[in-house]
Design an enzyme around this catalytic site. Structure first.
Site, PDB file in Angstrom:
ATOM      1  N   MET A 119       0.802  -1.227   0.000  1.00 29.47           N
ATOM      2  CA  MET A 119       0.000   0.000   0.000  1.00 29.47           C
ATOM      3  C   MET A 119       0.837   1.280   0.000  1.00 29.47           C
ATOM      4  O   MET A 119       0.450   2.270   0.628  1.00 29.47           O
ATOM      5  CB  MET A 119      -0.969  -0.012   1.201  1.00 29.47           C
ATOM      6  N   ARG A 120       1.951   1.262  -0.702  1.00 31.59           N
ATOM      7  CA  ARG A 120       2.799   2.455  -0.745  1.00 31.59           C
ATOM      8  C   ARG A 120       3.271   2.731  -2.160  1.00 31.59           C
ATOM      9  O   ARG A 120       3.439   1.794  -2.937  1.00 31.59           O
ATOM     10  CB  ARG A 120       4.065   2.260   0.093  1.00 31.59           C
ATOM     11  N   HIS A 165      -3.326  -4.746  -9.793  1.00 32.12           N
ATOM     12  CA  HIS A 165      -4.316  -3.716  -9.482  1.00 32.12           C
ATOM     13  C   HIS A 165      -5.711  -4.259  -9.786  1.00 32.12           C
ATOM     14  O   HIS A 165      -5.930  -4.825 -10.865  1.00 32.12           O
ATOM     15  CB  HIS A 165      -4.036  -2.460 -10.321  1.00 32.12           C
TER      16      HIS A 165
HETATM   17  C1  GRF Z   1      -5.720  -6.859  -4.131  1.00 32.34           C
HETATM   18  O1  GRF Z   1      -7.042  -6.556  -4.498  1.00 32.34           O
HETATM   19  C2  GRF Z   1      -4.732  -6.199  -5.060  1.00 32.34           C
HETATM   20  O2  GRF Z   1      -5.193  -6.116  -6.371  1.00 32.34           O
HETATM   21  C3  GRF Z   1      -4.596  -4.832  -4.466  1.00 32.34           C
HETATM   22  O3  GRF Z   1      -4.640  -5.017  -3.086  1.00 32.34           O
HETATM   23  C4  GRF Z   1      -5.356  -6.225  -2.794  1.00 32.34           C
HETATM   24  C5  GRF Z   1      -4.444  -7.083  -1.993  1.00 32.34           C
HETATM   25  O4  GRF Z   1      -5.042  -8.285  -1.598  1.00 32.34           O
HETATM   26  N1  GRF Z   1      -3.388  -4.188  -4.944  1.00 32.34           N
HETATM   27  P1  GRF Z   1      -4.144  -9.449  -1.026  1.00 32.34           P
HETATM   28  O5  GRF Z   1      -3.317  -8.827   0.107  1.00 32.34           O
HETATM   29  O6  GRF Z   1      -3.280  -9.968  -2.134  1.00 32.34           O
HETATM   30  O7  GRF Z   1      -5.088 -10.482  -0.503  1.00 32.34           O
END
Ligand code: GRF
Length: 202
Positions: free
Chosen positions: A90-91, A109
């Protein structure tokens, strides 16, 4: 054999899809490290139960984003990583980490880019009312979900009644797509020319 480093902040289900792909001999690679910025991430349990080393690199431990990314880059280099996978990290990655892994860093994504970049992509798609969304695996560049697109899957979301339902519907396709792209990465090369990504099997 390709050495993969994974960056994840949360649940880690896409990380799991790579673990499974390796176990099932679909992906010819080894995950040598999970780096997370969140000591509470469920991804850590997944790593531990699969014997994958974990490094926690938290923002609060560093004076700047740049220093944080320098530490992550150092870990990846020490481990001999040839592919960095952002699996729910998340960065925004800064140049310090991008530069040594140019075209060797991918992200998943949960929308069909360039539609709905950034956070809460599934919610954005639901609120907009699109009937088709999906998921994208792309190379990471300095922007927010702007890098060259490697592969995409379209998913019909017309029947979905909430953003959560959209997320649930798209997630299994994310896992399949992630697994396929990583498997392909081990079997050939993705070449980037004027944003277009072309695959050359070995
Ligand atoms: C997924 O929906 C991915 O596409 C997005 O963040 C979410 C992460 O889910 N970037 P996980 O941690 O892989 O279960």
């Amino acid at each position: 054999m390709l050495k993969i480093g994974v960056l994840a902040s949360g649940r880690g289900s896409n990380f799991q899809s790579i673990i499974d792909g390796i176990k099932e001999e679909d992906i010819d690679a080894e995950i040598v490290v999970l780096v997370t910025d969140n000591p509470e991430a469920k991804a850590i349990e997944r790593a531990e139960s699969n014997g994958i080393p974990v490094e926690v690199v938290e923002r609060k431990g560093f004076g700047s984003k740049k220093e944080m990314d320098a530490r992550t880059a150092e870990i990846m280099k020490e481990k001999g990583v040839g592919l960095v996978v952002l699996a729910g990290y998340m960065r925004i990655v800064t140049e310090t980490l991008l530069e040594p892994f140019k075209w060797k860093m991918i992200n998943i994504h949960p929308a069909l880019l360039p539609s709905f970049p950034g956070l809460h992509a599934q919610g954005q798609a639901f609120d907009y009312g699109v009937k088709v969304s999906g998921c994208t695996v792309h190379f990471v560049d300095g922007g927010m979900d702007t890098g060259p697109i490697i592969e995409q899957t379209a998913v019909y979301i017309g029947g979905c009644k909430s953003a959560d339902e959209v997320s649930e519907k798209i997630l299994p396709y994310e896992h399949k797509l992630m697994r396929k792209v990583v498997a392909d990465f081990c079997k050939g090369r993705f070449i980037v020319e004027n944003r277009k990504v072309r695959y050359e099997p070995m």
